[in-house]
Design an enzyme around this catalytic site. Structure first.
Site, PDB file in Angstrom:
ATOM      1  N   LYS A 220     -15.914  42.242  -2.822  1.00  0.00           N
ATOM      2  CA  LYS A 220     -15.356  43.458  -3.428  1.00  0.00           C
ATOM      3  C   LYS A 220     -14.046  43.835  -2.753  1.00  0.00           C
ATOM      4  O   LYS A 220     -13.047  44.158  -3.412  1.00  0.00           O
ATOM      5  CB  LYS A 220     -16.334  44.616  -3.313  1.00  0.00           C
ATOM      6  CG  LYS A 220     -15.829  45.904  -3.944  1.00  0.00           C
ATOM      7  CD  LYS A 220     -16.408  47.139  -3.298  1.00  0.00           C
ATOM      8  CE  LYS A 220     -15.750  47.441  -1.957  1.00  0.00           C
ATOM      9  NZ  LYS A 220     -16.139  48.764  -1.403  1.00  0.00           N
ATOM     10  N   CYS A 290     -23.505  59.120 -13.548  1.00  0.00           N
ATOM     11  CA  CYS A 290     -24.572  58.120 -13.440  1.00  0.00           C
ATOM     12  C   CYS A 290     -24.957  57.951 -11.974  1.00  0.00           C
ATOM     13  O   CYS A 290     -24.753  56.899 -11.362  1.00  0.00           O
ATOM     14  CB  CYS A 290     -24.108  56.794 -14.045  1.00  0.00           C
ATOM     15  SG  CYS A 290     -25.463  55.663 -14.448  1.00  0.00           S
ATOM     16  N   CYS A 297     -28.171  62.285 -17.295  1.00  0.00           N
ATOM     17  CA  CYS A 297     -28.173  61.695 -18.632  1.00  0.00           C
ATOM     18  C   CYS A 297     -27.896  62.726 -19.727  1.00  0.00           C
ATOM     19  O   CYS A 297     -27.310  62.398 -20.761  1.00  0.00           O
ATOM     20  CB  CYS A 297     -29.507  60.993 -18.892  1.00  0.00           C
ATOM     21  SG  CYS A 297     -29.831  59.599 -17.788  1.00  0.00           S
ATOM     22  N   CYS A 300     -24.312  62.921 -20.420  1.00  0.00           N
ATOM     23  CA  CYS A 300     -23.646  61.636 -20.636  1.00  0.00           C
ATOM     24  C   CYS A 300     -23.488  61.336 -22.122  1.00  0.00           C
ATOM     25  O   CYS A 300     -24.449  61.447 -22.895  1.00  0.00           O
ATOM     26  CB  CYS A 300     -24.441  60.519 -19.956  1.00  0.00           C
ATOM     27  SG  CYS A 300     -23.688  58.886 -20.132  1.00  0.00           S
ATOM     28  N   CYS A 306     -27.674  54.163 -23.962  1.00  0.00           N
ATOM     29  CA  CYS A 306     -28.015  53.596 -22.654  1.00  0.00           C
ATOM     30  C   CYS A 306     -29.497  53.218 -22.602  1.00  0.00           C
ATOM     31  O   CYS A 306     -30.368  54.093 -22.746  1.00  0.00           O
ATOM     32  CB  CYS A 306     -27.692  54.585 -21.550  1.00  0.00           C
ATOM     33  SG  CYS A 306     -28.156  54.015 -19.899  1.00  0.00           S
TER      34      CYS A 306
END
Length: 312
Positions: A220, A290, A297, A300, A306
Site C-alpha cells: 500500500k 462504512c 447503513c 448510505c 450493498c
C-alpha cells in the site's frame, strides 16, 4: 498491474488481431540519476499484420471485442475459442457513483490530513519525496490525525534523510509517539534512511519493486508513494478501509483475507483509469460512513445495493 501483441495464423487459418494499452513503470538507474518532476498527480502502439498468402476466397474481417483467446484443447481442429469477458461485480458503477456523491464534501480526515498534506511543499523535490515516504511509514495502523501530528513535529526539526540519521533513537521515538508500533517504526525509519542515503543519494526509489525492499515499506505504501511522490499510477493502494469495503460490496469475486489479496482481485476487473481515486475515495467513505463496527447503513446511498447491508 504485456505489450501489444499480434497473434499469427491459427491452424484453421483464422487470424485474430488484438490491441491493448500499457502504462508501465519507468525503471530508474541507480547510478546517474536524472532530475525528476515535482510531485504531481503510454499508450504503446499496436501494429496490424496483413496476410500475403493467396486464398481462393477473401473472408470478411470480423470485429472482435474480446482481447483474450484460449485453445479448445483439440489438436487438428485448429480453431480458437474466445474467453468470456472478465468478471465484474453487479451494480458496481452505480455503487461507485453513490460513493462519489457521499464523498463530494471532501471533509473526511484523509482529505485534510492524508499523505498529500504531510510534506513540506517548499522543500526540494527529493526531500518532499522522502517526507511522503516517511509519512506513509508512520501511517500504518495509525489514524491520520496522529500521523499528521508526528509529521509536524519531525518537520519542525528539519525533516531530511541527514537530520533523521543524526537523531538518536530515543528522541526519534519521542517525536513520532503515539503512532502505532512506534518502537518498530523508529528502527525501520533509521534503516530505510541509511539505505536511501547510501544507494539513492537521499532520494527514494522510483519503482514499486525497489520501494518494497526498504524496511517497513509494504505494498500500500509503495503504490501510494509512486502516485504521490512520482505521479505514477502503479497499482491500487489497498488499506484496511479499502479491503473492508470491497468485501462488503462484493467487489471481489470471492472473499479476500488480506489487503494485498484484495488489491490483486480489484486490479483484475476495475478499469485502470479509476485506480488512482479508489484509495482516497474509499478511505474517506470508511472513516465517515462504512465504519469497521456499526456502519451507518441508514445514511448510505448504497443501502439497497450493498450485499452487507441486507444482512444487517
Amino acid at each position: 498491474m504485456c505489450s501489444p501483441q499480434d497473434f499469427g495464423m491459427s491452424a484453421g487459418g483464422v487470424r485474430m488481431v488484438t490491441r491493448s494499452r500499457i502504462s508501465g513503470l519507468r525503471a530508474r538507474p541507480r547510478g546517474g540519476r536524472e532530475e525528476a518532476a515535482p510531485l504531481r498527480k503510454g499508450e504503446a502502439s499496436a501494429e496490424e499484420e496483413k496476410s500475403h498468402h493467396p486464398v481462393k476466397r477473401q473472408r470478411k474481417a470480423q470485429s472482435l471485442n474480446v482481447a483474450y483467446e484460449a485453445s479448445d484443447g483439440e489438436k487438428g481442429e485448429g480453431t480458437k475459442q474466445l474467453k468470456a469477458p472478465s468478471w465484474e461485480p453487479q451494480d458496481w458503477r452505480q455503487q461507485l457513483a453513490n460513493i462519489r456523491t457521499m464523498r463530494s464534501g471532501k471533509d473526511a480526515p484523509v482529505d485534510q490530513l492524508g499523505v498529500e498534506h504531510c510534506y513540506d511543499p517548499s522543500a526540494p523535490p527529493e526531500v518532499r519525496r522522502y517526507q511522503v515516504l516517511l509519512s506513509l511509514m508512520l501511517s500504518s495502523q495509525t489514524k491520520d490525525q496522529v500521523t499528521a501530528g508526528a509529521m509536524q513535529r519531525l518537520r519542525a526539526r528539519g525533516l531530511t534523510v541527514d537530520s533523521i540519521l543524526q537523531t538518536d533513537d530515543s528522541t526519534l521515538g519521542t517525536l513520532i509517539y503515539p503512532v502505532g508500533f512506534w518502537r518498530s517504526k523508529v528502527k525501520y525509519i533509521k534503516q530505510t534512511s541509511a539505505i536511501l542515503k547510501q544507494r539513492y543519494g537521499g532520494d527514494i526509489p522510483a519503482s514499486v519493486a525497489e520501494l518494497l525492499t526498504l524496511p517497513g515499506v509494504g505494498p500500500k505504501m509503495a503504490h501510494l508513494a509512486m502516485a504521490v511522490a512520482w505521479g505514477t499510477v502503479s497499482g491500487i493502494a489497498v488499506d484496511t478501509h479499502v479491503h473492508r469495503i470491497s468485501n462488503r460490496l462484493k467487489w471481489t469475486k470471492k472473499v479476500t483475507k488480506s489487503p494485498e489479496e484484495t488489491r490483486i482481485a480489484l486490479e483484475e476487473w476495475l478499469p485502470r483509469d479509476l485506480w488512482s481515486e479508489i484509495n482516497g475515495l474509499l478511505v474517506g467513505f470508511g472513516q465517515q460512513t462504512c465504519l469497521p463496527v456499526h456502519p451507518r447503513c441508514q445514511a448510505c446511498l448504497n443501502q439497497a445495493l450493498c450485499p452487507a447491508a441486507q444482512g444487517l
